[in-house]
Design an enzyme around this catalytic site. Structure first.
Site, PDB file in Angstrom:
ATOM      1  CG  ASP A 168      -2.289   1.265   1.300  1.00  0.00           C
ATOM      2  OD1 ASP A 168      -2.771   1.874  -0.158  1.00  0.00           O
ATOM      3  OD2 ASP A 168      -3.095   0.333   1.990  1.00  0.00           O
ATOM      4  CD1 TRP A 169       0.924   5.490  -3.651  1.00  0.00           C
ATOM      5  CD2 TRP A 169       0.104   3.348  -3.757  1.00  0.00           C
ATOM      6  NE1 TRP A 169       0.440   5.055  -5.039  1.00  0.00           N
ATOM      7  CE2 TRP A 169       0.576   3.631  -5.035  1.00  0.00           C
ATOM      8  CE3 TRP A 169       0.165   1.664  -3.804  1.00  0.00           C
ATOM      9  CZ2 TRP A 169       0.600   2.670  -6.287  1.00  0.00           C
ATOM     10  CZ3 TRP A 169      -0.412   0.890  -4.811  1.00  0.00           C
ATOM     11  CH2 TRP A 169       0.008   1.842  -6.067  1.00  0.00           C
TER      12      TRP A 169
END
Ligand code: BGC
Length: 753
Positions: A228-229
């Site tokens: 995930d970012w």
């Protein structure tokens, strides 16, 4: 594969390390020297959020169709429609040169407070998994990839970057991983996005058990794992843990850390090569497809409307819907003019067009029959004058349509809700309007369940319209005026009050930890077990017609390996054409571990003209009857009786039958001298072995208990949880049978099987 291995052999260490971290906010590194292209990934689950500048994380994206959010899409229970939604999104991805869409999200709605529930499908893993399969297959059938997210146990926004989810292995497997497992095995997403949080002490981005042992080795996932970012903490550790691609980039220091770790011998080059191999496989897969530069906007808008019209759920209808030509219609609510049709955060789409509820109602009723009052500000602000004005408008009409949307400041990615009710303004508004206008209809735009005490009894209709996408307004109007017969059913329970919800005591956790203390008992599994009334149960939704269930066919006996196909006849017994969602739940009569009373294992949506009957067949497989046994570290079945429950909702079981299953998978023996007597007795083979000893002991204890000797209690009750070796120790003198030999013999035999 050959080509990829050759490429890997030609890549420098620096190039390999660089490939494993993004080039920008949304792209991977391309290597011109080797003709390795870069790929573009964008959010998100219900539309294509393609920003112009690949280094920008939050600019407004290019206009794309905003489809209904997952909360609405799942309430359709219509896998064909969700697949079409995927195909349409892929066409838009082509037009924007996007290679991978970051979605769907299959995290379980553990509590209705979850800020991101609108982006997730259900409280039930089977339904979530099947919805995801359809969306992924739809998108990927057109050569665009998906990234299933957020893996795993990412069920709240509070401390979402760091919270440690403490969850037992069985709950993890049966509830929080199961939707991922279904989607990975059946639909083969190109990527899986790891979650921000930790599970039992380890960040998901570094979680070897999760990413390697389970996802890659056990489930056979062949794509790449993307972070995930911003979820990566230690790049080297994350590579070792199975995370292939870190996003976003560029992050020079990460690349250097990987290079140095390989040089120093801390990171095996094989691990880096494996990550590179996985990324390259997908990079080249993305090149295989021809791209169209345009798509049919009108057709996609119409599809978004159709999905919304099947996902909107009619919760209450005391006879006024569909509207029957009332002369004056009062439309009330800020969201009738500025609809809340999607959620905030990374999934936010810039819609191509946006339908407005007030306009859509005027289109059906005619401008002159509709009056409007704002009623609320669209924010969590109290304003009595807006209520007074709405009361006046409602008074002079024949029916009041109240559009109530939870403000974005209450529900969004990034933060959870603090309570489950509507705003104070909205509650007072409904109460005041319904006092002067008995024909009041509430239309809700919320991403998850709300509680309704204080107003539900005052209104005639409640229509749950979710965050229903850019074309949802037309769908609402179609349902209100009877052009469409509602057919959505809840994919999540609507509780009576927050305190009733399964995670209430354990949510959102503290000291950096959230304990999933309710275990398997999430959603309807919990309310079933507690026999607790709810406002509206999982699987519930009304229609303008009625359906009869009959002729349930279930074989008397079957084996777990063969599975079982059941069939049931559904008849439309009303006057309107309609669609019914048939739900199949399975109840296990007896198991060696506690099990929820029932669980959803199959469903079908069937379209029926008035008077028409269709036979629906639904297959049930091994997993429909199995449970995860933490001792065996596997899914197992046990011989025994199961009820097949056919429901119109989880609490409206129309037909049922009992069938006998033979388990072909005899679990390995885990009994030993350290197992308790209770465990020995629970295993039929163990029980057979110790039965003579048990009978002797029973007789001896009975004698003591019945006489005045002993300690005034039934010792049998006390020894059940003692380990076998402790019992043997003190029983050897008293018992005339060679217990040691029996047990030793049994163990030798069992472990050699
Ligand atoms: C979200 C993801 C999203 C990513 C990229 C993250 O903050 O949790 O769902 O895909 O950002 O926008």
């Amino acid at each position: 594969m050959e080509k990829i291995n050759t490429l890997i052999s030609r890549m420098t260490l620096e190039e390999k390390a660089a490939l494993c971290t993004g080039a920008s906010a949304w792209t991977t590194v391309g290597i011109d020297r080797l003709n390795i292209p870069s790929i573009f990934m964008v959010d998100g689950p219900h539309g294509v959020r393609r920003v112009k500048d690949e280094f920008d994380m939050s600019e407004k994206s290019r206009p794309a169709t905003c489809f209904p959010t997952a909360a609405c899409a799942s309430a359709t229970w219509n896998t064909d429609l969700i697949r079409q939604m995927g195909e349409a999104m892929a066409e838009e991805a082509h037009a924007f040169d996007v290679d991978i869409l970051l979605g769907p999200g299959v995290n379980i709605k553990r509590t209705p407070l979850g800020g991101r529930n609108f982006e997730y499908y259900s409280e039930d893993p089977f339904l979530s998994g099947k919805m995801a399969v359809s969306l992924i297959k739809g998108i990927q059938s057109k050569g665009v990839g998906t990234s299933l997210k957020h893996f795993a146990a990412n069920n709240q926004e509070y401390q979402r970057f760091s919270i440690d989810t403490i969850v037992d292995q069985r709950t993890l497997r049966e509830i929080y991983l199961y939707a991922f497992e279904i989607a990975v095995k059946e639909a083969k997403p190109w990527a899986v996005m790891c979650a921000y949080n930790k599970i039992n002490g380890d960040y998901c981005s570094e979680h070897h058990q999760l990413l390697v042992d389970i996802l890659k080795d056990e489930w056979g996932f062949e794509g790449f794992v993307v972070s995930d970012w911003g979820a990566v903490h230690d790049r080297v550790k994350s590579l070792k843990g199975g995370l292939d691609l870190e996003m976003p980039g560029p992050q020079d220091r990460r690349v250097k850390a990987v290079v140095e770790a390989v040089k120093s011998g801390d990171l095996d080059i094989e691990i880096l090569d494996e990550a590179v191999r996985r990324i390259l496989r997908i990079v080249f897969k993305a090149q295989e497809v021809e791209r169209n530069s345009s798509f049919d906007k009108e057709a996609h808008h119409a599809l978004a409307r159709e999905i919304a019209s099947e996902g909107i759920v009619l919760l209450k209808n005391d006879g006024i819907l569909p509207l029957k030509g009332e002369t004056q219609i009062a439309v009330i609510g800020h969201s009738a003019v500025e609809p809340r049709y999607q959620g905030g955060g990374s999934s936010n789409i810039n819609p191509i067009q946006l339908d407005i509820p007030l306009d859509e109602i005027k289109k059906h009723a005619g401008e002159e029959r509709v009056t409007y009052a704002q009623g609320d500000t669209g924010k969590d602000i109290f304003d009595q004058s807006l209520i007074d004005e709405a009361v006046e408008v409602a008074k002079s009409a024949d029916v009041a349509l109240l559009f109530l949307a939870l403000p974005a400041s209450i529900e969004s990615e990034g933060y959870d809700r603090e309570n489950l009710h509507l705003t104070q303004q909205q509650i007072l508004l409904v109460q005041a309007v319904s006092k002067v206008q008995p024909e009041s209809v509430v239309i809700l735009n919320t991403g998850s369940a709300v509680t309704m005490s204080g107003w539900i009894d005052e209104v005639k209709v409640v229509l749950q319209a979710w965050l229903m996408g850019q074309a949802g307004a037309g769908a609402i109007a179609d349902i209100l005026f009877g052009k469409i017969n509602p057919s959505g059913k809840l994919a999540e329970t609507f509780p009576i009050k927050l305190e009733d919800t399964p995670a209430y005591i354990n949510f959102p956790g503290d000291a950096g930890e959230v304990r999933y203390g309710e275990g398997l008992y999430v959603g309807y599994r919990y309310y079933d077990a507690k026999k607790m009334p709810v406002q509206f149960p999982f699987g519930f939704g009304l229609s303008y017609t009625t359906f009869k269930y009959s002729n349930l066919q279930v074989a008397d006996a079957f084996t777990d390996i063969e599975g079982l196909t059941i069939s049931v006849d559904i008849t439309n017994t009303g006057k309107a054409p309609g669609k019914e969602i048939v739900q199949v739940y399975v109840h296990d009569h007896e198991a060696s571990l506690s099990r929820p009373i029932k669980a959803l294992k199959g469903f079908a949506k069937v379209k029926l003209a008035p008077g028409e009957t269709k036979t629906v067949s639904i297959p049930l497989d091994f997993r429909s009857f199995a449970f995860y046994h933490p001792d065996y570290k596997n899914w197992i079945t046990e011989d025994g009786d199961f009820d097949i429950l056919i429901g119109a909702s989880s609490q409206d079981i129309r037909l049922q039958a009992t069938t006998k299953m033979t388990s072909s998978l005899k679990p390995p023996c885990v009994l030993d001298s350290e197992s308790t007597l209770r465990e020995w007795i629970a295993d039929p083979r163990g029980y057979a072995a110790i039965k003579p000893m048990m009978l002797e002991m029973q007789a001896m204890f009975n004698q003591e208990f019945d006489s005045d000797e002993g300690i005034g209690m039934d010792p049998m009750g006390m020894i059940m949880d003692m380990r076998l070796d402790s019992i043997l120790m003190f029983q050897q003198h008293a018992l005339p049978i060679p217990v040691d030999d029996i047990v030793d013999g049994f163990l030798r035999e069992a472990h050699s099987m």
